[in-house]
Design a protein around this motif. Structure first.
Motif, PDB file in Angstrom:
ATOM      1  N   ALA A 124      38.641  23.438 -17.195  1.00  0.00           N
ATOM      2  CA  ALA A 124      39.103  24.780 -17.559  1.00  0.00           C
ATOM      3  C   ALA A 124      40.106  24.783 -18.700  1.00  0.00           C
ATOM      4  CB  ALA A 124      39.714  25.469 -16.341  1.00  0.00           C
ATOM      5  N   ILE A 125      40.782  23.659 -18.959  1.00  0.00           N
ATOM      6  CA  ILE A 125      41.848  23.683 -19.962  1.00  0.00           C
ATOM      7  C   ILE A 125      41.338  23.396 -21.376  1.00  0.00           C
ATOM      8  CG2 ILE A 125      43.577  23.038 -18.260  1.00  0.00           C
ATOM      9  CD1 ILE A 125      43.541  20.231 -19.343  1.00  0.00           C
ATOM     10  N   VAL A 126      40.064  23.016 -21.508  1.00  0.00           N
ATOM     11  CA  VAL A 126      39.512  22.757 -22.840  1.00  0.00           C
ATOM     12  C   VAL A 126      39.583  24.032 -23.686  1.00  0.00           C
ATOM     13  CG1 VAL A 126      37.461  22.101 -24.149  1.00  0.00           C
ATOM     14  CG2 VAL A 126      37.959  20.975 -21.975  1.00  0.00           C
ATOM     15  N   GLY A 127      40.128  23.922 -24.906  1.00  0.00           N
ATOM     16  CA  GLY A 127      40.215  25.072 -25.799  1.00  0.00           C
ATOM     17  C   GLY A 127      41.304  26.056 -25.449  1.00  0.00           C
ATOM     18  N   THR A 128      42.249  25.672 -24.570  1.00  0.00           N
ATOM     19  CA  THR A 128      43.348  26.567 -24.186  1.00  0.00           C
ATOM     20  C   THR A 128      44.689  25.876 -24.462  1.00  0.00           C
ATOM     21  OG1 THR A 128      43.735  25.807 -21.903  1.00  0.00           O
ATOM     22  CG2 THR A 128      41.887  27.319 -22.273  1.00  0.00           C
ATOM     23  N   ASP A 129      45.782  26.619 -24.241  1.00  0.00           N
ATOM     24  CA  ASP A 129      47.125  26.049 -24.376  1.00  0.00           C
ATOM     25  C   ASP A 129      47.677  25.572 -23.036  1.00  0.00           C
ATOM     26  OD1 ASP A 129      47.309  28.547 -23.263  1.00  0.00           O
ATOM     27  OD2 ASP A 129      49.088  29.152 -24.389  1.00  0.00           O
ATOM     28  N   LEU A 130      46.831  25.534 -22.018  1.00  0.00           N
ATOM     29  CA  LEU A 130      47.266  25.152 -20.677  1.00  0.00           C
ATOM     30  C   LEU A 130      47.548  23.652 -20.577  1.00  0.00           C
ATOM     31  CD1 LEU A 130      44.646  27.237 -18.688  1.00  0.00           C
ATOM     32  CD2 LEU A 130      47.128  27.617 -18.623  1.00  0.00           C
ATOM     33  N   VAL A 131      48.494  23.315 -19.712  1.00  0.00           N
ATOM     34  CA  VAL A 131      48.815  21.924 -19.401  1.00  0.00           C
ATOM     35  C   VAL A 131      48.553  21.697 -17.923  1.00  0.00           C
ATOM     36  CG1 VAL A 131      50.620  20.169 -19.292  1.00  0.00           C
ATOM     37  CG2 VAL A 131      50.565  21.771 -21.204  1.00  0.00           C
ATOM     38  N   LEU A 132      47.859  20.617 -17.639  1.00  0.00           N
ATOM     39  CA  LEU A 132      47.536  20.264 -16.258  1.00  0.00           C
ATOM     40  C   LEU A 132      48.223  18.958 -15.908  1.00  0.00           C
ATOM     41  CD1 LEU A 132      45.817  20.430 -13.610  1.00  0.00           C
ATOM     42  CD2 LEU A 132      44.003  19.252 -14.881  1.00  0.00           C
ATOM     43  N   THR A 133      48.956  18.958 -14.782  1.00  0.00           N
ATOM     44  CA  THR A 133      49.551  17.735 -14.247  1.00  0.00           C
ATOM     45  C   THR A 133      48.789  17.403 -12.976  1.00  0.00           C
ATOM     46  OG1 THR A 133      51.699  18.374 -15.163  1.00  0.00           O
ATOM     47  CG2 THR A 133      51.676  16.611 -13.509  1.00  0.00           C
ATOM     48  N   ILE A 134      48.183  16.221 -12.955  1.00  0.00           N
ATOM     49  CA  ILE A 134      47.161  15.934 -11.962  1.00  0.00           C
ATOM     50  C   ILE A 134      47.232  14.471 -11.536  1.00  0.00           C
ATOM     51  CG2 ILE A 134      45.452  15.304 -13.710  1.00  0.00           C
ATOM     52  CD1 ILE A 134      43.315  16.756 -12.076  1.00  0.00           C
ATOM     53  N   ALA A 135      46.724  14.186 -10.339  1.00  0.00           N
ATOM     54  CA  ALA A 135      46.671  12.804  -9.872  1.00  0.00           C
ATOM     55  C   ALA A 135      45.732  11.995 -10.767  1.00  0.00           C
ATOM     56  CB  ALA A 135      46.185  12.757  -8.423  1.00  0.00           C
ATOM     57  N   GLN A 136      46.150  10.783 -11.105  1.00  0.00           N
ATOM     58  CA  GLN A 136      45.384   9.978 -12.057  1.00  0.00           C
ATOM     59  C   GLN A 136      43.960   9.716 -11.570  1.00  0.00           C
ATOM     60  OE1 GLN A 136      46.908   5.991 -12.853  1.00  0.00           O
ATOM     61  NE2 GLN A 136      46.352   6.224 -15.006  1.00  0.00           N
ATOM     62  N   ARG A 137      43.786   9.478 -10.268  1.00  0.00           N
ATOM     63  CA  ARG A 137      42.458   9.170  -9.738  1.00  0.00           C
ATOM     64  C   ARG A 137      41.508  10.362  -9.823  1.00  0.00           C
ATOM     65  NH1 ARG A 137      41.405   5.002  -4.918  1.00  0.00           N
ATOM     66  NH2 ARG A 137      42.866   3.349  -5.443  1.00  0.00           N
ATOM     67  N   ALA A 138      42.057  11.541 -10.011  1.00  0.00           N
ATOM     68  CA  ALA A 138      41.210  12.728 -10.103  1.00  0.00           C
ATOM     69  C   ALA A 138      40.614  12.900 -11.494  1.00  0.00           C
ATOM     70  CB  ALA A 138      42.009  13.976  -9.724  1.00  0.00           C
ATOM     71  N   VAL A 139      41.057  12.079 -12.432  1.00  0.00           N
ATOM     72  CA  VAL A 139      40.584  12.180 -13.815  1.00  0.00           C
ATOM     73  C   VAL A 139      39.743  10.956 -14.148  1.00  0.00           C
ATOM     74  CG1 VAL A 139      41.243  12.443 -16.224  1.00  0.00           C
ATOM     75  CG2 VAL A 139      42.682  13.423 -14.439  1.00  0.00           C
ATOM     76  N   ASP A 140      38.520  11.179 -14.506  1.00  0.00           N
ATOM     77  CA  ASP A 140      37.654  10.095 -14.960  1.00  0.00           C
ATOM     78  C   ASP A 140      37.784  10.018 -16.476  1.00  0.00           C
ATOM     79  OD1 ASP A 140      35.687   8.302 -15.646  1.00  0.00           O
ATOM     80  OD2 ASP A 140      34.153   9.166 -14.331  1.00  0.00           O
ATOM     81  N   ALA A 141      38.638   9.098 -16.938  1.00  0.00           N
ATOM     82  CA  ALA A 141      38.935   9.016 -18.376  1.00  0.00           C
ATOM     83  C   ALA A 141      37.686   8.752 -19.217  1.00  0.00           C
ATOM     84  CB  ALA A 141      39.975   7.917 -18.620  1.00  0.00           C
ATOM     85  N   SER A 142      36.720   8.045 -18.643  1.00  0.00           N
ATOM     86  CA  SER A 142      35.515   7.722 -19.406  1.00  0.00           C
ATOM     87  C   SER A 142      34.637   8.947 -19.635  1.00  0.00           C
ATOM     88  CB  SER A 142      34.703   6.637 -18.681  1.00  0.00           C
ATOM     89  OG  SER A 142      34.208   7.114 -17.436  1.00  0.00           O
ATOM     90  N   ARG A 143      34.840   9.985 -18.815  1.00  0.00           N
ATOM     91  CA  ARG A 143      34.031  11.198 -18.949  1.00  0.00           C
ATOM     92  C   ARG A 143      34.859  12.389 -19.423  1.00  0.00           C
ATOM     93  NH1 ARG A 143      30.181  11.176 -13.481  1.00  0.00           N
ATOM     94  NH2 ARG A 143      29.236   9.113 -13.839  1.00  0.00           N
ATOM     95  N   LEU A 144      36.075  12.138 -19.838  1.00  0.00           N
ATOM     96  CA  LEU A 144      36.962  13.209 -20.267  1.00  0.00           C
ATOM     97  C   LEU A 144      36.430  13.849 -21.546  1.00  0.00           C
ATOM     98  CD1 LEU A 144      39.688  14.271 -19.141  1.00  0.00           C
ATOM     99  CD2 LEU A 144      40.822  12.912 -20.899  1.00  0.00           C
ATOM    100  N   HIS A 145      36.512  15.179 -21.609  1.00  0.00           N
ATOM    101  CA  HIS A 145      36.068  15.908 -22.798  1.00  0.00           C
ATOM    102  C   HIS A 145      36.788  15.353 -24.026  1.00  0.00           C
ATOM    103  CE1 HIS A 145      35.454  19.247 -25.613  1.00  0.00           C
ATOM    104  NE2 HIS A 145      34.491  19.685 -24.801  1.00  0.00           N
ATOM    105  N   SER A 146      36.075  15.258 -25.136  1.00  0.00           N
ATOM    106  CA  SER A 146      36.629  14.631 -26.342  1.00  0.00           C
ATOM    107  C   SER A 146      37.849  15.357 -26.886  1.00  0.00           C
ATOM    108  CB  SER A 146      35.557  14.543 -27.430  1.00  0.00           C
ATOM    109  OG  SER A 146      35.071  15.843 -27.763  1.00  0.00           O
ATOM    110  N   ASP A 147      38.028  16.646 -26.530  1.00  0.00           N
ATOM    111  CA  ASP A 147      39.181  17.399 -27.027  1.00  0.00           C
ATOM    112  C   ASP A 147      40.414  17.246 -26.133  1.00  0.00           C
ATOM    113  OD1 ASP A 147      37.875  18.310 -29.230  1.00  0.00           O
ATOM    114  OD2 ASP A 147      37.396  20.293 -28.412  1.00  0.00           O
ATOM    115  N   LEU A 148      40.271  16.578 -24.998  1.00  0.00           N
ATOM    116  CA  LEU A 148      41.388  16.450 -24.069  1.00  0.00           C
ATOM    117  C   LEU A 148      42.107  15.118 -24.251  1.00  0.00           C
ATOM    118  CD1 LEU A 148      39.890  17.935 -20.774  1.00  0.00           C
ATOM    119  CD2 LEU A 148      41.294  19.076 -22.497  1.00  0.00           C
ATOM    120  N   ARG A 149      43.425  15.160 -24.003  1.00  0.00           N
ATOM    121  CA  ARG A 149      44.239  13.960 -24.105  1.00  0.00           C
ATOM    122  C   ARG A 149      45.107  13.807 -22.846  1.00  0.00           C
ATOM    123  NH1 ARG A 149      41.079  13.222 -27.288  1.00  0.00           N
ATOM    124  NH2 ARG A 149      41.240  12.723 -29.502  1.00  0.00           N
TER     125      ARG A 149
END
Length: 300
Positions: free
Chosen positions: A235-260
């Motif tokens: 949901a945060i792609v293309g927005t000014d939102l910041v998400l603070t999330i558990a690391q295991r919930a993020v699959d870095a290999s599949r992260l959208h190219s615009d997200l950091r």
């Protein structure tokens, strides 16, 4: 033992189903019996306990005070009897059970896939019945016997609830790269100036991030509150939102190219992700086997 001689022990199984379901028809489905048969058993139970046990109030059924008092001791007694009668050499391949498990959306990504694979391979007769609830609701359902096992973070669990740590995780931040400075990180003031995403079943939840901010007298502005970890990242792609999330919930290999990903500008301690169950379940051989599997896949 005189009281046991006065009652058919099968009635206790019916009573347990009625106490759990709080409804005759649902109890009948749970027991694989007809509704008239369960209604007849309820009449016998009412006579034995000299109490209506289940009454209709305001268009729904509720347990009487006497029935509420029976929930915990009856569940414990039946669990002990089940463990007593179980074969000493447990064979998961022959087990048949509906196992009620409460998971957060986070656990459905971090634990559930490997748990399901293991159960289907080694114990196909065990059906995993998954539900989602707040941690407070999970604890209440464990106490009431409505759940077999819950996965989450339980800092203030009742004494009757046993907890076991599955793994430790830490928080990371995620944001669209186009709203981040060239350094890819934010200072605390910059971070707090952005609208934030909270992942919670309740919009007023006081989670670990809110507690850490409160400890330094700061607050964050919420721009989006939703109950799904995976959807929050997308949901945060293309927005000014910041998400603070558990690391295991993020699959870095599949992260959208615009997200950091970047480190939160506030110290957030690692947290222990746990499985929790009522102590009455500890001796149940099927329950023990599932707990060991959950522990194993959680460590992977």
């Amino acid at each position: 033992m005189d009281e046991l001689r006065r009652i058919d022990l099968n009635l206790l199984l019916t009573l347990h189903a009625i106490l759990m379901e709080k409804h005759v028809s649902r109890a009948a489905l749970r027991l694989h019996r007809s509704q008239p048969a369960v209604s007849h058993s309820l009449a016998q139970l009412r006579s034995h306990f000299d109490d209506p046990l289940l009454v209709r109030k305001g268009g729904k059924f509720e347990l009487t005070t006497r029935a509420e008092a029976l929930v915990t001791p009856l569940s414990e007694a039946l669990s002990s009897l089940n463990a007593l009668m179980a074969a000493p050499d447990f064979d998961p391949a022959k087990a048949e059970r509906r196992f009620r498990l409460a998971l957060s959306d986070y656990a459905t990504r971090a634990v559930l896939p490997r748990l399901t694979q293991h159960v289907r391979q080694y114990a196909p007769g065990i059906a995993l019945i998954i539900s989602q609830a707040s941690r407070e609701a999970m604890l209440a359902q464990l106490m009431d016997g409505e759940l077999d096992l819950a996965l989450g973070i339980f800092p203030n669990a009742p004494a009757a609830i046993t907890q076991q740590t599955l793994f430790c995780d830490r928080f990371v931040c995620v944001a669209d790269k186009h709203v981040l400075p060239e350094s890819g990180v934010l200072t605390l003031d910059e971070w707090l100036a952005r609208p934030h995403v909270m992942v919670s079943l309740r919009p007023d939840a006081n989670d670990e991030i809110e507690q850490a901010l409160a400890a330094i007298g700061r607050r964050r502005h919420l721009g989006l509150v939703l109950p799904h970890w995976g959807a929050a990242v997308e949901a945060i792609v293309g927005t000014d939102l910041v998400l603070t999330i558990a690391q295991r919930a993020v699959d870095a290999s599949r992260l959208h190219s615009d997200l950091r990903l970047f480190t939160p500008p506030i110290e957030l301690p690692e947290f222990q992700y746990q499985q929790a169950w009522h102590e009455r379940r500890s001796g149940d051989v099927v329950h023990r086997w599932v707990r060991e599997v959950v522990l194993g896949v959680g460590a992977e």
